[in-house]
Structures are given as structure tokens and as C-alpha cells.
Design a protein around this motif. Structure first.
Motif, PDB file in Angstrom:
ATOM      1  N   TYR A   8      36.475  -5.655 102.585  1.00  0.00           N
ATOM      2  CA  TYR A   8      37.740  -5.332 101.531  1.00  0.00           C
ATOM      3  C   TYR A   8      39.405  -4.770 101.691  1.00  0.00           C
ATOM      4  O   TYR A   8      40.500  -5.854 100.976  1.00  0.00           O
ATOM      5  CB  TYR A   8      36.791  -4.502 100.119  1.00  0.00           C
ATOM      6  N   ARG A  58      42.383  -7.671 101.520  1.00  0.00           N
ATOM      7  CA  ARG A  58      44.020  -7.040 100.516  1.00  0.00           C
ATOM      8  C   ARG A  58      45.031  -7.792 102.347  1.00  0.00           C
ATOM      9  O   ARG A  58      46.256  -8.248 101.846  1.00  0.00           O
ATOM     10  CB  ARG A  58      44.018  -6.137 100.582  1.00  0.00           C
ATOM     11  N   GLU A  70      46.595  -9.413  94.643  1.00  0.00           N
ATOM     12  CA  GLU A  70      47.385  -8.873  95.856  1.00  0.00           C
ATOM     13  C   GLU A  70      48.246 -10.220  95.198  1.00  0.00           C
ATOM     14  O   GLU A  70      49.415 -10.164  96.055  1.00  0.00           O
ATOM     15  CB  GLU A  70      46.892  -8.784  96.363  1.00  0.00           C
ATOM     16  N   ILE A  97      40.100  -9.697  95.026  1.00  0.00           N
ATOM     17  CA  ILE A  97      40.895  -9.034  95.346  1.00  0.00           C
ATOM     18  C   ILE A  97      42.287  -9.636  95.855  1.00  0.00           C
ATOM     19  O   ILE A  97      43.522  -8.922  96.456  1.00  0.00           O
ATOM     20  CB  ILE A  97      40.515  -8.668  96.482  1.00  0.00           C
TER      21      ILE A  97
END
Length: 456
Positions: free
Chosen positions: A101, A105, A138, A134
Motif C-alpha cells: 500500500y 501511494r 491519492e 488508494i
């Protein structure tokens, strides 16, 4: 085409190097500046046969490079592979996805233009959807697709597995992403490699199901080996007899001390946890995990029995420490259970492994490391063959007998033939095979025979 490989561990380094061999421009990225510096200096951080030469040739050809600059690499890439670690999480045994993860990002912030984000790391079902969430969180404006492309690399033969795989699995429903992946694997299309396109979740589950099935197959033959010892049967012949059935197959039917390594232990545990959370428990896999853990711990008892029930004040020679030959990987190796148990029982352990001792020393600091197999056997009361490296398959048994205090061998990989070992004057025990009988007195011709290696 240009790709970024995030992570230069086993999967990332092998996969990135092999893609560059296909003619793709590959940049391997890692946060560890020291590792990147070593790679740029030609030093390979893992042992994998043939990898050093392939890295060198593709670096020289300008197709492979190494950097810590993720943003610059991702910005210039058509596809970005996430190949970071997913170790078992402390407490519940599930896969730790924090590195995956975090990479997602960083990738999101660096992407420019349409980008295919590929999870190469072994991840539980649902991870790809979370990676997409995610990235969207972002970068709401990002143009991307997330693809699952699990690896099926065996340590020790990873290059062959990548270059000529049984199959390639690609999870995506996006035509654009499919086209990018087809182009990346174009070389394999030309040699008619089966390439399976599936939904994202299906691809993720295929990886876990494959590894879990193989772990189950190993555990099955290990339990059959225990039964063979009770009834006087030979597990080698049983394995061959069932393996010749094409529905079963011969691979992964080799009895031993239990499976280890970077994949099977953590993947079986992660699948168990996923199934439990979904309310569809996999009871067979739960049993496999329990049996394998118990088996590795019990192997020291075989050495104890070979030494008359006590190891107090005795010296044990251990040949092989890695979980399998042709790797320096010590992750979940049976030796990590067996060797401490021998020490706890009062033994002094002298060990040798052709490639794994640097990795083993921090994990097993209480033992003596030797320069070769014969050094490990010098003055020992028993020799334990724990990893079936090729150089252990044809030991000079006369020399070994002269070095050992007593000619006793516990062969946990069934490398040697029981009758031949007894003929050579050894007290010999193995896995799942009848105890050999001593040759008739005075039968010097057979007693002088040189033992042959059996396939492990």
C-alpha cells in the motif's frame, strides 16, 4: 516499452532482469540505497543460478538499471510492477500489506499519463481493488488500471521458470491493460506459452491456491511416509506408483522434514486467514499448516533416536541449512526448528551449507560453521543430511567414516539407498523406508560397495 519494478528482492530482481532479457527497458527501484549501490557495482544480493550473468549482460546492453528514485522511474514507465515483501503479519498470520500500500501511494503521486500498475507480490484476494482505491484517493485525476500478475518462480530455477513458464496468469478486465500485458509477454506468446486472462480476484486466488495445493501434496506424502515406516513399505515406491497416474503427477511427492521457504509457509497461512474471514474455512489447508509445523519440530527426535536416546555431550554434523538446494534462502527452513532442538537436547552442532551460511549465522548463532562437509563431520557422533545439495549426493563415505566418531547417518532427504549405506558400514535411517538389514558376516564384496545416490 519501459517498466519500473518496485522492490529488488527475490521476485523483483529476477522478474525485472528477465523482462530486460525480453528486450524491455527495466528500472529496478528500491529504498535501500546500499542495495542499489551494490547492484550498480555488479554485486547480486541473492544466490540464484545464472542471475549474475544475466544482470551483467542486460546492464551492459542498457536495458536494465537500478535506482532509488521511484518518482522519476515511474513517471517514465508504461507499467509499474509492485514486487515488495508481503511477510506474515505478527499476531494473526495474515499477509502484511503495508509495503504494497505504501508503494501504491508513491506510484500514484508519480504517475504521468496512462499507467498499468501490476501487483507481482503475492497478495490476498481483494488487494488489487484496495490498491486501485488508494491510487484513486491519492490522484483522482489519474489514468490507470490495476492488474494482478502473480509469480510462479521456484528458487534455484527461477530464470527457467520465468523464461519458459507453465503459464502466465493476468488478472484484469481492461482491454487497454490487457494490450500492455500482451506486449510485455510477447516473447512468450511466440513460443505458445498458455496465457490466462482472468478477473482481478481470480488471478489473486490462483496464486494462493497453487502454492497451497503443492504444500498439501508435500504434507500428504510426508504422512504416507510415516505410515510406510509402520507397515514396512517404501515411500519412494509408493510415490512413484501414484505419481505415474497423470491425474496426480510425480512432482512434490518427495518425503522429507516438511516444507519451508519464502512462499509455502506464509501463503498457506494467509489463505487460511482469508478463508476464515470470509466464512468459508479451508479445513484441509488448516490441517496442512498444523502438520507441517509439528513435523519440522519432531525431526530432531529422529536424530535423538539414532544416538541411543540422548544427545547430551554429543556432536552432530548438519549438512545443509537452507530450505532447499540452489538458494541461500533461510526463510522458514526446517533447520531453524531442528538445529535449536538439537542444541537444547545437549548437542554441539557443526554445520556446513554451500551458499546459506551467511544468512544462517544471525539466525543460528549458537552453532559452529565449517568450511566443507568433511569439516562438519570431523569428530561428530552422527551426521544429519538436511538439505539435498548436489555435493552431498556423492560423499566419500570411507573418508566420512574415518572422520566420524561413529558411522551414523540420519538422512532427512532420502539421498542415499539404505542397503548401500549399510553395506558401507553405516548405521543409517531415512524417511519412510524400511530399516535396512546388516549384510551377512564375511560378505566383503558387498561391504566394500560404493553407495549410489537415490533421487531425492
Amino acid at each position: 516499452m519501459r517498466i519500473s519494478m518496485i522492490g529488488t528482492g527475490y521476485v523483483g530482481l529476477v522478474s525485472g532482469t528477465c523482462f530486460s532479457e525480453f528486450g524491455v527497458d527495466v528500472v529496478c527501484v528500491d529504498k535501500d540505497a546500499g542495495k542499489i549501490e551494490r547492484l550498480n557495482g555488479g554485486e547480486i544480493p541473492i544466490f540464484e543460478p545464472g542471475l549474475d550473468a544475466m544482470v551483467a549482460s542486460n546492464v551492459a546492453g542498457g536495458r536494465l538499471s537500478f535506482t532509488t528514485d521511484l518518482a522519476a522511474s515511474v513517471a517514465a514507465s508504461d507499467a509499474v510492477f509492485i514486487a515488495v515483501g508481503t511477510p506474515s503479519r505478527r499476531g494473526d498470520g495474515h499477509a502484511d500489506l503495508s509495503y504494497v500500500y505504501a508503494a501504491a501511494r508513491e506510484i500514484a503521486r508519480a504517475m504521468t499519463g496512462y499507467t498499468v500498475v501490476v501487483t507481482k507480490s503475492t497478495v490476498p484476494v481483494g488487494t488489487g481493488r484496495e490498491v486501485a482505491r488508494i491510487i484513486r484517493e491519492e490522484r483522482p485525476d489519474a489514468d490507470f488500471d490495476v492488474v494482478s500478475n502473480p509469480e510462479f518462480l521456484r528458487e534455484g530455477s527461477a530464470i527457467q521458470d520465468f523464461m519458459r513458464p507453465d503459464r502466465v496468469v493476468i488478472g484484469t478486465s481492461s482491454p487497454r491493460a490487457q494490450q500492455v500485458m500482451r506486449q510485455l509477454y510477447r516473447v512468450l506468446y511466440l513460443i505458445e506459452t498458455p496465457i490466462l486472462f482472468t478477473e482481478l480476484e481470480t488471478s489473486e486466488l490462483i496464486k494462493y491456491a497453487a502454492n497451497t495445493f503443492l504444500a498439501t501434496k508435500i504434507t500428504f506424502i510426508n504422512e504416507v511416509a510415516d505410515l510406510c515406516e509402520k507397515v514396512g513399505a517404501n515411500v519412494h515406491d509408493v510415490a512413484r506408483g501414484i505419481g505415474l497416474d497423470n491425474r496426480i503427477g510425480r512432482k512434490f511427492l518427495h518425503a522429507g522434514p516438511g516444507y519451508g521457504g519464502s512462499c509455502f509457509p506464509k501463503d498457506t497461512l494467509a489463505l487460511v486467514r482469508t478463508a476464515q474471514e470470509c466464512g468459508a474455512p479451508l479445513r484441509i489447508v488448516e490441517t496442512v499448516v498444523d502438520i507441517n509445523s509439528t513435523r519440522k519440530k519432531a525431526m530432531a527426535g529422529r536424530v535423538l533416536a539414532a544416538c541411543g536416546g540422548s544427545l547430551e555431550g554429543k556432536t552432530v554434523a548438519v549438512l545443509g541449512l537452507t530450505f532447499k538446494p540452489n538458494t541461500d534462502d533461510m526463510r522458514d527452513a526446517p533447520s531453524l526448528d531442528i538445529v535449536p532442538a538439537l542444541v537444547t537436547a545437549g548437542a554441539t552442532v557443526q554445520a556446513f551449507d554451500p551458499e546459506g551460511m551467511a544468512e544462517a549465522k544471525p539466525l543460528l548463532p549458537e552453532i559452529t560453521y565449517c568450511e566443507d562437509a568433511y569439516g562438519a563431520m570431523t569428530g561428530a557422533d552422527v551426521v544429519v543430511l538436511l538439505t539435498e545439495w548436489n555435493e552431498f549426493r556423492a560423499l566419500d563415505l570411507d573418508r566420512a567414516k574415518a572422520l566420524l566418531k561413529a558411522p551414523v547417518m540420519v538422512d532427512l532427504r532420502n539421498v542415499y539407498t539404505p542397503a548401500d549405506m549399510v553395506a558401507a558400514g553405516f548405521t543409517y535411517s531415512s524417511i519412510g523406508r524400511p530399516a535396512p538389514e546388516a549384510p551377512p558376516q564375511g560378505d566383503t564384496a558387498e561391504a566394500a560397495a560404493t553407495p549410489s545416490s537415490a533421487p531425492a
